[in-house]
Scaffold this motif. Structure first.
Motif, PDB file in Angstrom:
ATOM      1  N   THR A 169     -14.802   3.119   7.502  1.00 46.07           N
ATOM      2  CA  THR A 169     -14.148   3.351   6.210  1.00 46.07           C
ATOM      3  C   THR A 169     -14.743   4.572   5.518  1.00 46.07           C
ATOM      4  OG1 THR A 169     -13.770   0.972   5.990  1.00 46.07           O
ATOM      5  CG2 THR A 169     -13.567   2.305   4.006  1.00 46.07           C
ATOM      6  N   ARG A 182       0.831  -1.209   0.000  1.00 47.53           N
ATOM      7  CA  ARG A 182       0.000   0.000   0.000  1.00 47.53           C
ATOM      8  C   ARG A 182       0.866   1.259   0.000  1.00 47.53           C
ATOM      9  NH1 ARG A 182      -4.096  -0.516  -2.323  1.00 47.53           N
ATOM     10  NH2 ARG A 182      -4.853   1.418  -1.370  1.00 47.53           N
ATOM     11  N   VAL A 204      -6.827   4.307   6.255  1.00 46.22           N
ATOM     12  CA  VAL A 204      -8.078   3.561   6.342  1.00 46.22           C
ATOM     13  C   VAL A 204      -7.882   2.131   5.847  1.00 46.22           C
ATOM     14  CG1 VAL A 204     -10.413   3.385   5.378  1.00 46.22           C
ATOM     15  CG2 VAL A 204      -9.571   5.578   6.216  1.00 46.22           C
ATOM     16  N   ASP A 205      -7.129   1.958   4.772  1.00 47.37           N
ATOM     17  CA  ASP A 205      -6.854   0.615   4.265  1.00 47.37           C
ATOM     18  C   ASP A 205      -6.091  -0.216   5.301  1.00 47.37           C
ATOM     19  OD1 ASP A 205      -8.106   1.114   1.891  1.00 47.37           O
ATOM     20  OD2 ASP A 205      -6.280   1.615   0.781  1.00 47.37           O
ATOM     21  N   ASN A 242      -6.753   7.668   2.899  1.00 46.24           N
ATOM     22  CA  ASN A 242      -7.164   6.385   2.311  1.00 46.24           C
ATOM     23  C   ASN A 242      -6.186   5.268   2.667  1.00 46.24           C
ATOM     24  OD1 ASN A 242      -9.336   7.676   1.160  1.00 46.24           O
ATOM     25  ND2 ASN A 242      -8.406   7.875  -0.853  1.00 46.24           N
ATOM     26  N   VAL A 263      -5.743  13.364   0.936  1.00 42.11           N
ATOM     27  CA  VAL A 263      -6.739  12.360   0.546  1.00 42.11           C
ATOM     28  C   VAL A 263      -6.110  10.978   0.425  1.00 42.11           C
ATOM     29  CG1 VAL A 263      -8.293  11.641  -1.307  1.00 42.11           C
ATOM     30  CG2 VAL A 263      -8.237  14.035  -0.585  1.00 42.11           C
ATOM     31  N   ILE A 264      -4.971  10.891  -0.258  1.00 41.14           N
ATOM     32  CA  ILE A 264      -4.320   9.601  -0.460  1.00 41.14           C
ATOM     33  C   ILE A 264      -3.814   9.033   0.863  1.00 41.14           C
ATOM     34  CG2 ILE A 264      -2.364   8.457  -1.572  1.00 41.14           C
ATOM     35  CD1 ILE A 264      -2.671  10.332  -3.906  1.00 41.14           C
ATOM     36  N   GLY A 279     -13.547   7.830   7.116  1.00 43.68           N
ATOM     37  CA  GLY A 279     -12.226   8.244   6.655  1.00 43.68           C
ATOM     38  C   GLY A 279     -12.279   8.909   5.295  1.00 43.68           C
ATOM     39  N   LEU A 280     -13.062   8.368   4.403  1.00 49.06           N
ATOM     40  CA  LEU A 280     -13.199   8.966   3.079  1.00 49.06           C
ATOM     41  C   LEU A 280     -13.903  10.319   3.157  1.00 49.06           C
ATOM     42  CD1 LEU A 280     -14.213   5.789   1.032  1.00 49.06           C
ATOM     43  CD2 LEU A 280     -11.946   6.810   1.247  1.00 49.06           C
ATOM     44  N   SER A 328     -11.525  13.152   4.094  1.00 52.10           N
ATOM     45  CA  SER A 328     -10.749  13.613   2.939  1.00 52.10           C
ATOM     46  C   SER A 328     -11.582  14.548   2.086  1.00 52.10           C
ATOM     47  CB  SER A 328     -10.290  12.405   2.112  1.00 52.10           C
ATOM     48  OG  SER A 328      -9.519  11.523   2.891  1.00 52.10           O
ATOM     49  N   TYR A 371      -8.488  -1.131   8.109  1.00 49.05           N
ATOM     50  CA  TYR A 371      -9.434  -2.148   7.648  1.00 49.05           C
ATOM     51  C   TYR A 371      -8.759  -3.517   7.544  1.00 49.05           C
ATOM     52  CZ  TYR A 371     -13.954  -3.140   5.462  1.00 49.05           C
ATOM     53  OH  TYR A 371     -15.224  -3.591   5.202  1.00 49.05           O
TER      54      TYR A 371
END
Length: 339
Positions: free
Chosen positions: A265, A32, A324-325, A321, A317-318, A268-269, A272, A328
């Motif tokens: 999830t 990631r 969050v990944d 994400n 933003v990235i 988190g988005l 952003s 998760y």
């Protein structure tokens, strides 16, 4: 001493069981991270290319159409516009990697300082709006799921559909009309500043935060309802009911906790989006945030400011994400095996 071999075997087995999980998590995080770096590199090229091909010369814009050619050439050299675009790109990227975003063409001040000043408005606004949307969406989504098919559920679904459909800038203007002009509870625009006190600053951000939060709360409430309904149909929920738990007890003890994974999830988005997508709201309320800074820089052809702010927002933003990944994947090991 006779229990020592059993204890030693238990420790070795536990260590071996946890080692693959840690190794798989590290491999997933590394993949990631590589994806994050590649995304940032591609984003920097796209941002620079798109902004640089926009019509208009910053030097000509600053000096006017009647400026002499030698004066324009001197200003281009001062601003660093006299070199090739490729060199300008690498100078820009290299500077950002060490925290130097360049100097504003218009204000002649470091871009990093301008971003830091505006970030103290945009970041609290995003956090405020996210807090409001979460505080609204969680009880509303749980209420709708607990009353599936009943009038309360239908009312919530209709209200959330309306919240998604209504443009936030129109809703922001309605808030100004009602609470600022008619009731005079808030100011119509502007930011008092944190020097006036924490609550004064939060008071200035309340209407913009509500305008940003309600559409996001509508989305989050629908996700919470859908996720909770899926959990309520699982076998372990029926087992909990069979063991004597009431529907309400099973919902709160087991249902809500397991339904939070996809909801977190989305949260988190949404953070952003709230940080990077508040340009229109900041224009409506005349807030000195990053969105308004980008708008002013575009109007003044201040390319270095536009490129740096947009790149910073893309980075935020990235990165969110990416985090969050990881969160998760830490909760659901199946994601690590798919990558």
């Amino acid at each position: 001493m006779r229990f020592l071999p059993i204890f030693w075997f238990h420790r070795c087995w536990t260590r071996r069981a946890h080692t693959p999980n840690v190794a798989s998590m590290l491999r997933y995080a590394l993949k990631r991270l590589i994806s994050l770096v590649i995304s940032l590199a591609v984003a920097s090229v796209v941002i620079f290319a798109v902004i640089e091909v926009a019509p208009g010369d910053p030097a000509s814009f600053m000096l006017g159409v009647n400026a002499q050619e030698d004066t324009l050439a001197a200003l281009r050299a001062e601003l660093g516009l006299d070199v090739s675009k490729v060199q300008r790109y690498f100078n820009w990227v290299g500077g950002m990697m060490v925290g130097d975003f360049g100097t504003s063409y218009t204000y002649r001040t470091p871009v990093s300082q301008m971003i830091a000043d505006r970030l103290w408005v945009s970041l609290p606004l995003a956090l405020y709006a996210l807090t409001l949307s979460t505080a609204i969406a969680f009880p509303v989504g749980i209420y709708a799921a607990a009353r599936r098919g009943k009038p309360g559920d239908l009312t919530v679904m209709g209200a959330t559909q309306l919240g998604i459909a209504v443009p936030n800038f129109w809703f922001a203007m309605m808030l100004v009309l009602v609470f600022a002009i008619n009731l005079r509870w808030f100011n119509a625009g502007g930011f008092a500043g944190w020097a006036m006190g924490f609550w004064t600053g939060m008071h200035s951000l309340t209407l913009p935060a509500i305008a940003l939060a309600l559409p996001q709360a509508a989305i989050l409430a629908r996700v919470m309802r859908s996720s909770l309904l899926d959990i309520l149909g699982e076998d372990f929920m029926r087992t909990a009911r069979a063991k004597g738990l009431s529907r309400r007890q099973a919902l709160w003890r087991h249902g809500v906790r397991n339904a939070l994974i996809p909801v977190l999830t989305i949260i988190g988005l949404q953070f952003s989006f709230l940080l990077a997508g508040s340009i229109i709201i900041e224009q409506v309320f005349y807030l000195p945030g990053l969105g308004r800074l980008v708008f002013q820089a575009i109007s003044a052809r201040d390319l270095i400011v536009v490129e740096s702010v947009v790149m910073l927002l893309v980075f935020a933003v990235i990165t969110v994400n990416f985090l969050v990944d990881l969160a998760y994947a830490a909760v659901d090991p199946r994601l690590r095996s798919r990558t």
